[in-house]
Scaffold this motif. Structure first.
Motif, PDB file in Angstrom:
ATOM      1  N   ASP A 198       0.823  -1.206   0.000  1.00  0.00           N
ATOM      2  CA  ASP A 198       0.000   0.000   0.000  1.00  0.00           C
ATOM      3  C   ASP A 198       0.860   1.261   0.000  1.00  0.00           C
ATOM      4  OD1 ASP A 198      -2.837   1.139   0.374  1.00  0.00           O
ATOM      5  OD2 ASP A 198      -1.696   2.146   1.950  1.00  0.00           O
ATOM      6  N   ALA A 199       1.939   1.269   0.785  1.00  0.00           N
ATOM      7  CA  ALA A 199       2.806   2.445   0.864  1.00  0.00           C
ATOM      8  C   ALA A 199       3.409   2.780  -0.488  1.00  0.00           C
ATOM      9  CB  ALA A 199       3.905   2.215   1.898  1.00  0.00           C
ATOM     10  N   TRP A 200       3.809   1.751  -1.235  1.00  0.00           N
ATOM     11  CA  TRP A 200       4.394   1.963  -2.559  1.00  0.00           C
ATOM     12  C   TRP A 200       3.398   2.679  -3.472  1.00  0.00           C
ATOM     13  CZ3 TRP A 200       8.996   2.270  -4.432  1.00  0.00           C
ATOM     14  CH2 TRP A 200       9.239   2.105  -5.796  1.00  0.00           C
ATOM     15  N   GLN A 201       2.123   2.261  -3.395  1.00  0.00           N
ATOM     16  CA  GLN A 201       1.084   2.887  -4.198  1.00  0.00           C
ATOM     17  C   GLN A 201       0.826   4.320  -3.738  1.00  0.00           C
ATOM     18  OE1 GLN A 201      -0.172   1.419  -6.806  1.00  0.00           O
ATOM     19  NE2 GLN A 201      -1.576   3.059  -7.391  1.00  0.00           N
ATOM     20  N   GLN A 202       0.796   4.521  -2.424  1.00  0.00           N
ATOM     21  CA  GLN A 202       0.538   5.851  -1.874  1.00  0.00           C
ATOM     22  C   GLN A 202       1.658   6.834  -2.236  1.00  0.00           C
ATOM     23  OE1 GLN A 202      -2.137   6.845  -0.363  1.00  0.00           O
ATOM     24  NE2 GLN A 202      -3.173   5.015   0.384  1.00  0.00           N
ATOM     25  N   ILE A 203       2.883   6.354  -2.206  1.00  0.00           N
ATOM     26  CA  ILE A 203       4.027   7.209  -2.542  1.00  0.00           C
ATOM     27  C   ILE A 203       3.964   7.642  -3.999  1.00  0.00           C
ATOM     28  CG2 ILE A 203       6.538   7.227  -2.842  1.00  0.00           C
ATOM     29  CD1 ILE A 203       6.661   5.358  -0.359  1.00  0.00           C
ATOM     30  N   GLN A 204       3.668   6.687  -4.887  1.00  0.00           N
ATOM     31  CA  GLN A 204       3.569   7.021  -6.308  1.00  0.00           C
ATOM     32  C   GLN A 204       2.438   8.019  -6.564  1.00  0.00           C
ATOM     33  OE1 GLN A 204       4.384   3.736  -9.300  1.00  0.00           O
ATOM     34  NE2 GLN A 204       3.880   2.516  -7.496  1.00  0.00           N
ATOM     35  N   THR A 205       1.300   7.791  -5.931  1.00  0.00           N
ATOM     36  CA  THR A 205       0.167   8.697  -6.103  1.00  0.00           C
ATOM     37  C   THR A 205       0.522  10.100  -5.635  1.00  0.00           C
ATOM     38  OG1 THR A 205      -1.428   6.894  -5.833  1.00  0.00           O
ATOM     39  CG2 THR A 205      -2.231   9.137  -5.436  1.00  0.00           C
ATOM     40  N   PHE A 206       1.202  10.198  -4.501  1.00  0.00           N
ATOM     41  CA  PHE A 206       1.603  11.493  -3.945  1.00  0.00           C
ATOM     42  C   PHE A 206       2.534  12.236  -4.887  1.00  0.00           C
ATOM     43  CE2 PHE A 206       4.574  14.025  -1.368  1.00  0.00           C
ATOM     44  CZ  PHE A 206       3.697  14.823  -0.651  1.00  0.00           C
ATOM     45  N   PHE A 207       3.533  11.535  -5.406  1.00  0.00           N
ATOM     46  CA  PHE A 207       4.480  12.179  -6.314  1.00  0.00           C
ATOM     47  C   PHE A 207       3.823  12.561  -7.641  1.00  0.00           C
ATOM     48  CE2 PHE A 207       8.328  10.226  -4.055  1.00  0.00           C
ATOM     49  CZ  PHE A 207       8.668  11.433  -3.469  1.00  0.00           C
ATOM     50  N   HIS A 208       2.982  11.672  -8.174  1.00  0.00           N
ATOM     51  CA  HIS A 208       2.308  12.005  -9.432  1.00  0.00           C
ATOM     52  C   HIS A 208       1.413  13.233  -9.257  1.00  0.00           C
ATOM     53  CE1 HIS A 208       3.417   9.014 -12.426  1.00  0.00           C
ATOM     54  NE2 HIS A 208       3.430   8.101 -11.477  1.00  0.00           N
ATOM     55  N   LYS A 209       0.776  13.339  -8.122  1.00  0.00           N
ATOM     56  CA  LYS A 209      -0.111  14.476  -7.863  1.00  0.00           C
ATOM     57  C   LYS A 209       0.661  15.784  -7.778  1.00  0.00           C
ATOM     58  CE  LYS A 209      -3.324  16.346  -4.412  1.00  0.00           C
ATOM     59  NZ  LYS A 209      -4.024  16.076  -3.119  1.00  0.00           N
ATOM     60  N   HIS A 210       1.766  15.782  -7.037  1.00  0.00           N
ATOM     61  CA  HIS A 210       2.470  17.031  -6.765  1.00  0.00           C
ATOM     62  C   HIS A 210       3.607  17.332  -7.740  1.00  0.00           C
ATOM     63  CE1 HIS A 210       0.236  17.707  -3.084  1.00  0.00           C
ATOM     64  NE2 HIS A 210       0.470  16.461  -2.733  1.00  0.00           N
ATOM     65  N   LEU A 211       3.987  16.342  -8.540  1.00  0.00           N
ATOM     66  CA  LEU A 211       5.029  16.575  -9.539  1.00  0.00           C
ATOM     67  C   LEU A 211       4.465  16.616 -10.954  1.00  0.00           C
ATOM     68  CD1 LEU A 211       7.899  14.269  -8.208  1.00  0.00           C
ATOM     69  CD2 LEU A 211       7.635  16.726  -7.883  1.00  0.00           C
ATOM     70  N   ASN A 212       3.429  15.792 -11.209  1.00  0.00           N
ATOM     71  CA  ASN A 212       2.874  15.694 -12.559  1.00  0.00           C
ATOM     72  C   ASN A 212       1.449  16.206 -12.689  1.00  0.00           C
ATOM     73  OD1 ASN A 212       5.262  14.408 -13.323  1.00  0.00           O
ATOM     74  ND2 ASN A 212       4.426  12.379 -12.935  1.00  0.00           N
ATOM     75  N   GLY A 213       0.812  16.466 -11.544  1.00  0.00           N
ATOM     76  CA  GLY A 213      -0.564  16.941 -11.594  1.00  0.00           C
ATOM     77  C   GLY A 213      -1.585  15.856 -11.841  1.00  0.00           C
ATOM     78  N   LYS A 214      -1.196  14.578 -11.693  1.00  0.00           N
ATOM     79  CA  LYS A 214      -2.113  13.460 -11.892  1.00  0.00           C
ATOM     80  C   LYS A 214      -2.755  13.069 -10.558  1.00  0.00           C
ATOM     81  CE  LYS A 214       0.447  11.486 -15.806  1.00  0.00           C
ATOM     82  NZ  LYS A 214       1.118  10.273 -16.314  1.00  0.00           N
ATOM     83  N   LYS A 215      -4.001  12.621 -10.597  1.00  0.00           N
ATOM     84  CA  LYS A 215      -4.722  12.287  -9.373  1.00  0.00           C
ATOM     85  C   LYS A 215      -4.502  10.840  -8.941  1.00  0.00           C
ATOM     86  CE  LYS A 215      -8.388  15.710  -9.953  1.00  0.00           C
ATOM     87  NZ  LYS A 215      -9.848  15.939 -10.040  1.00  0.00           N
ATOM     88  N   SER A 216      -4.153   9.965  -9.866  1.00  0.00           N
ATOM     89  CA  SER A 216      -3.992   8.551  -9.491  1.00  0.00           C
ATOM     90  C   SER A 216      -3.039   7.868 -10.461  1.00  0.00           C
ATOM     91  CB  SER A 216      -5.349   7.839  -9.505  1.00  0.00           C
ATOM     92  OG  SER A 216      -5.905   7.855 -10.805  1.00  0.00           O
ATOM     93  N   VAL A 217      -2.590   6.683 -10.083  1.00  0.00           N
ATOM     94  CA  VAL A 217      -1.726   5.861 -10.931  1.00  0.00           C
ATOM     95  C   VAL A 217      -2.256   4.437 -10.913  1.00  0.00           C
ATOM     96  CG1 VAL A 217       0.320   7.272 -10.580  1.00  0.00           C
ATOM     97  CG2 VAL A 217      -0.149   5.389  -9.011  1.00  0.00           C
ATOM     98  N   ARG A 218      -1.852   3.667 -11.880  1.00  0.00           N
ATOM     99  CA  ARG A 218      -2.263   2.269 -11.906  1.00  0.00           C
ATOM    100  C   ARG A 218      -1.572   1.485 -10.808  1.00  0.00           C
ATOM    101  NH1 ARG A 218      -2.106   0.629 -18.356  1.00  0.00           N
ATOM    102  NH2 ARG A 218      -3.767   2.080 -19.045  1.00  0.00           N
ATOM    103  N   PRO A 219      -2.285   0.595 -10.127  1.00  0.00           N
ATOM    104  CA  PRO A 219      -1.648  -0.223  -9.087  1.00  0.00           C
ATOM    105  C   PRO A 219      -0.603  -1.152  -9.681  1.00  0.00           C
ATOM    106  CG  PRO A 219      -3.870  -1.006  -9.538  1.00  0.00           C
ATOM    107  CD  PRO A 219      -3.713   0.293 -10.282  1.00  0.00           C
TER     108      PRO A 219
END
Length: 222
Positions: A198-219
């Motif tokens: 779960d942490a791996w997914q949460q970290i990616q989502t956080f970075f995509h949101k604040h670095l790329n402007g994306k709201k989610s990533v594929r699991p």
């Protein structure tokens, strides 16, 4: 003594931004344990840090003094006599660290309120190296006291200190790089495994949101 690199045209962050795979204009930081408080310091003092994730890290500078320009941040005080030994003979030093909020340790606190970007704190509830839950709470209270947004904090019951990427085996103990002795990290296999995924997914989502402007990533998949 740790020396924090200066932000300059020839500094390490500028070098990273020049890489063809880096979109910019900012970069994200991910730090674990001692690396976590170094990332907190970098986010607080250096320009260009857009988002910071720390995994089971202290909110104060630890282990050795840190120098930045003409400033020296002392290390958080500790008492090795407060350590315990597990039944398996491993060193448990979660209780050796003094409280960062004590007056004698105020100067070791990292000035998170100076950071430009948001934070994500990953906290293991069975961490036997740091009082990660306490440190995350101190960080949140400090940021809000200075008018900053409350950081995102995710708690994982039953997980130990070493939150690795998914499917890495649980490391309940290992030889400490500084102490040179076997140290107990904590964690229960099932809970820890779920936390890592779960942490791996949460970290990616956080970075995509604040670095790329994306709201989610594929699991991720094994």
């Amino acid at each position: 003594m740790w020396v924090l690199p200066w932000w300059s045209s020839g500094g390490p962050l500028a070098l990273i931004l020049q890489g063809p795979e880096v979109k910019g204009p900012g970069v994200g930081l991910l730090g674990f344990s001692k690396g976590g408080d170094l990332c907190l310091s970098m986010a607080s003092f250096l320009k260009g840090i857009t988002a910071t994730v720390v995994i089971n890290a202290c909110v104060a500078n630890t282990i050795a003094p840190l120098r930045y320009k003409d400033m020296i941040i002392p290390e958080l005080s500790y008492d090795l006599k407060k350590h315990t030994i597990t039944e398996s003979g491993f060193l448990n030093f979660v209780d050796i660290w003094d409280i960062p909020l004590e007056k004698t340790n105020h100067q070791s606190l990292i000035p998170l309120e100076k950071a430009q970007g948001p934070f994500l704190f990953i906290v293991s509830m069975d961490d036997h190296n740091w009082k990660s839950e306490v440190y995350a709470r101190i960080a949140s209270e400090r940021l809000q006291a200075h008018g900053k947004d409350r950081p995102q904090t995710i708690y994982y019951p039953g997980s130990g200190h070493c939150i690795d990427p998914p499917y890495f085996p649980l490391s309940r103990a290992s030889v400490h790089a500084v102490l040179g002795q076997p140290v107990f990290h904590g964690g229960e296999p099932k809970a820890h495994s779920k936390a890592q995924a779960d942490a791996w997914q949460q970290i990616q989502t956080f970075f995509h949101k604040h670095l790329n402007g994306k709201k989610s990533v594929r699991p991720g998949k094994l």
